[in-house]
Design a protein around this motif. Structure first.
Motif, PDB file in Angstrom:
ATOM      1  N   GLU A 118       0.833  -1.210   0.000  1.00 12.70           N
ATOM      2  CA  GLU A 118       0.000   0.000   0.000  1.00 12.70           C
ATOM      3  C   GLU A 118       0.867   1.259   0.000  1.00 12.70           C
ATOM      4  O   GLU A 118       0.526   2.266  -0.638  1.00 12.70           O
ATOM      5  CB  GLU A 118      -0.902  -0.007   1.241  1.00 12.70           C
ATOM      6  CG  GLU A 118      -1.891   1.147   1.301  1.00 12.70           C
ATOM      7  CD  GLU A 118      -2.783   1.070   2.531  1.00 12.70           C
ATOM      8  OE1 GLU A 118      -3.411   2.096   2.852  1.00 12.70           O
ATOM      9  OE2 GLU A 118      -2.825   0.001   3.179  1.00 12.70           O
ATOM     10  N   LYS A 119       2.011   1.197   0.671  1.00 15.25           N
ATOM     11  CA  LYS A 119       2.910   2.340   0.748  1.00 15.25           C
ATOM     12  C   LYS A 119       3.752   2.492  -0.516  1.00 15.25           C
ATOM     13  O   LYS A 119       3.933   3.605  -1.041  1.00 15.25           O
ATOM     14  CB  LYS A 119       3.830   2.176   1.964  1.00 15.25           C
ATOM     15  CG  LYS A 119       4.905   3.248   2.084  1.00 15.25           C
ATOM     16  CD  LYS A 119       5.822   2.955   3.265  1.00 15.25           C
ATOM     17  CE  LYS A 119       6.961   3.966   3.334  1.00 15.25           C
ATOM     18  NZ  LYS A 119       7.893   3.665   4.472  1.00 15.25           N
ATOM     19  N   PHE A 120       4.284   1.372  -1.015  1.00 17.39           N
ATOM     20  CA  PHE A 120       5.251   1.429  -2.105  1.00 17.39           C
ATOM     21  C   PHE A 120       4.619   1.523  -3.494  1.00 17.39           C
ATOM     22  O   PHE A 120       5.207   2.117  -4.403  1.00 17.39           O
ATOM     23  CB  PHE A 120       6.168   0.193  -2.072  1.00 17.39           C
ATOM     24  CG  PHE A 120       7.084   0.149  -0.878  1.00 17.39           C
ATOM     25  CD1 PHE A 120       7.474   1.314  -0.234  1.00 17.39           C
ATOM     26  CD2 PHE A 120       7.556  -1.064  -0.398  1.00 17.39           C
ATOM     27  CE1 PHE A 120       8.317   1.280   0.874  1.00 17.39           C
ATOM     28  CE2 PHE A 120       8.407  -1.120   0.688  1.00 17.39           C
ATOM     29  CZ  PHE A 120       8.786   0.056   1.330  1.00 17.39           C
ATOM     30  N   LEU A 121       3.452   0.926  -3.690  1.00 17.04           N
ATOM     31  CA  LEU A 121       2.867   0.865  -5.030  1.00 17.04           C
ATOM     32  C   LEU A 121       2.636   2.244  -5.646  1.00 17.04           C
ATOM     33  O   LEU A 121       2.994   2.460  -6.819  1.00 17.04           O
ATOM     34  CB  LEU A 121       1.579   0.045  -5.015  1.00 17.04           C
ATOM     35  CG  LEU A 121       0.928  -0.197  -6.379  1.00 17.04           C
ATOM     36  CD1 LEU A 121       1.892  -0.893  -7.322  1.00 17.04           C
ATOM     37  CD2 LEU A 121      -0.354  -1.021  -6.216  1.00 17.04           C
ATOM     38  N   PRO A 122       2.055   3.210  -4.912  1.00 19.46           N
ATOM     39  CA  PRO A 122       1.883   4.540  -5.519  1.00 19.46           C
ATOM     40  C   PRO A 122       3.214   5.179  -5.928  1.00 19.46           C
ATOM     41  O   PRO A 122       3.300   5.837  -6.969  1.00 19.46           O
ATOM     42  CB  PRO A 122       1.198   5.344  -4.404  1.00 19.46           C
ATOM     43  CG  PRO A 122       0.536   4.319  -3.550  1.00 19.46           C
ATOM     44  CD  PRO A 122       1.457   3.136  -3.573  1.00 19.46           C
ATOM     45  N   LEU A 123       4.257   4.998  -5.109  1.00 15.22           N
ATOM     46  CA  LEU A 123       5.571   5.545  -5.433  1.00 15.22           C
ATOM     47  C   LEU A 123       6.145   4.881  -6.677  1.00 15.22           C
ATOM     48  O   LEU A 123       6.758   5.535  -7.527  1.00 15.22           O
ATOM     49  CB  LEU A 123       6.525   5.348  -4.254  1.00 15.22           C
ATOM     50  CG  LEU A 123       6.184   6.095  -2.964  1.00 15.22           C
ATOM     51  CD1 LEU A 123       7.104   5.653  -1.833  1.00 15.22           C
ATOM     52  CD2 LEU A 123       6.294   7.597  -3.186  1.00 15.22           C
ATOM     53  N   LEU A 124       5.942   3.573  -6.775  1.00 14.98           N
ATOM     54  CA  LEU A 124       6.433   2.821  -7.928  1.00 14.98           C
ATOM     55  C   LEU A 124       5.730   3.262  -9.208  1.00 14.98           C
ATOM     56  O   LEU A 124       6.365   3.498 -10.245  1.00 14.98           O
ATOM     57  CB  LEU A 124       6.209   1.327  -7.675  1.00 14.98           C
ATOM     58  CG  LEU A 124       6.837   0.316  -8.639  1.00 14.98           C
ATOM     59  CD1 LEU A 124       8.341   0.511  -8.741  1.00 14.98           C
ATOM     60  CD2 LEU A 124       6.510  -1.107  -8.199  1.00 14.98           C
TER      61      LEU A 124
END
Length: 254
Positions: free
Chosen positions: A230-236
């Motif tokens: 949930e934290k990393f996917l938007p950044l990716l």
């Protein structure tokens, strides 16, 4: 045939076998000792191999063999600052890979910490269907092309979690195509999760995959890993979009 045998000798060396005897090379390539010796001597004369008696090692000149490929992949150079920014935000290793035959090939990577037992460098290859970056690329393939790929490239059982059934893989790839991202949980190596999204060209064709590698510690809960996704996917996704726009403007992917 001679070229194929010479390349087989070079590929006999890897991170775990950086120094080999003649017998080792013959065994790893399937060549007769006399044939392996002839190719080792030729490569030594050309400067690609050095020996100190019984042991043979590759020289730095071998890197030139891969430079032409890297030079033809300018996306790898353009991607580096984007991967560095993503790695700094997440504290995790980040990579970009393309597909070649049945494997993904790493063309750019920012290394943060050692997660895998196998070292990953530019040019490292893994079975595409067992990786998150491979799956975001495969998910974009037309059905007939994907069927042919899975038939020609069976996925090895790398861990107890590795998905090897073509039926299961097609079902998973359909989910990846619908969601736009892939998560591979300890299928390539125990203790490693990989989250990946596709890199597209200006015609919306998938040309590569970008990932974040996440360590799975003993006792970690599924809830913790869900929060990481949930934290990393938007950044990716944001980084992949930035890279796609930059590459399209520069003409690197079109």
């Amino acid at each position: 045939q001679s070229l194929a045998r010479g390349l087989a000798v070079i590929r006999a060396f890897d991170a775990q076998n950086s120094s080999l005897t003649l017998s080792d090379v013959a065994m790893r390539t399937g060549l007769a000792r006399a044939v392996a010796r002839r190719f080792l001597l030729t490569l030594e004369t050309l400067g690609y191999v050095r020996s100190n008696g019984r042991q043979y090692e590759l020289t730095g000149l071998v890197l030139e063999l891969g430079y032409s490929y890297l030079a033809s992949q300018p996306l790898s150079q353009l991607a580096t600052p984007f991967l560095e920014e993503l790695s700094a935000k997440t504290g995790e290793s980040t990579s970009i890979a393309t597909i070649d035959g049945g494997d993904i090939v790493y063309i750019a990577r920012i290394h943060r910490r050692s997660i895998m037992q196998v070292n990953i460098n530019i040019g490292t290859r893994f079975p595409a269907a067992a990786t998150a970056m491979g799956r975001v690329i495969l998910a974009a393939m037309p059905a007939k092309e994907l069927d042919a790929f899975l038939a020609a490239n069976p996925t090895p059982k790398l861990t107890s979690r590795t998905m090897t059934s073509p039926v299961e893989l097609k079902r998973e790839l359909k989910k990846v195509a619908e969601s736009g991202w892939a998560l591979v949980d300890q299928e390539l190596e125990m203790g490693l999760r990989s989250l990946a999204v596709p890199i597209r060209d200006d015609k919306n064709n998938v040309v590569a995959g970008m990932n974040i590698s996440i360590q799975v510690a003993p006792g970690d809960s599924d809830a913790k890993h869900d929060k990481q996704v949930e934290k990393f996917l938007p950044l990716l996704k944001e980084t992949a979009s930035k890279l796609t726009r930059a590459a399209t403007r520069s003409g690197e992917i079109n």
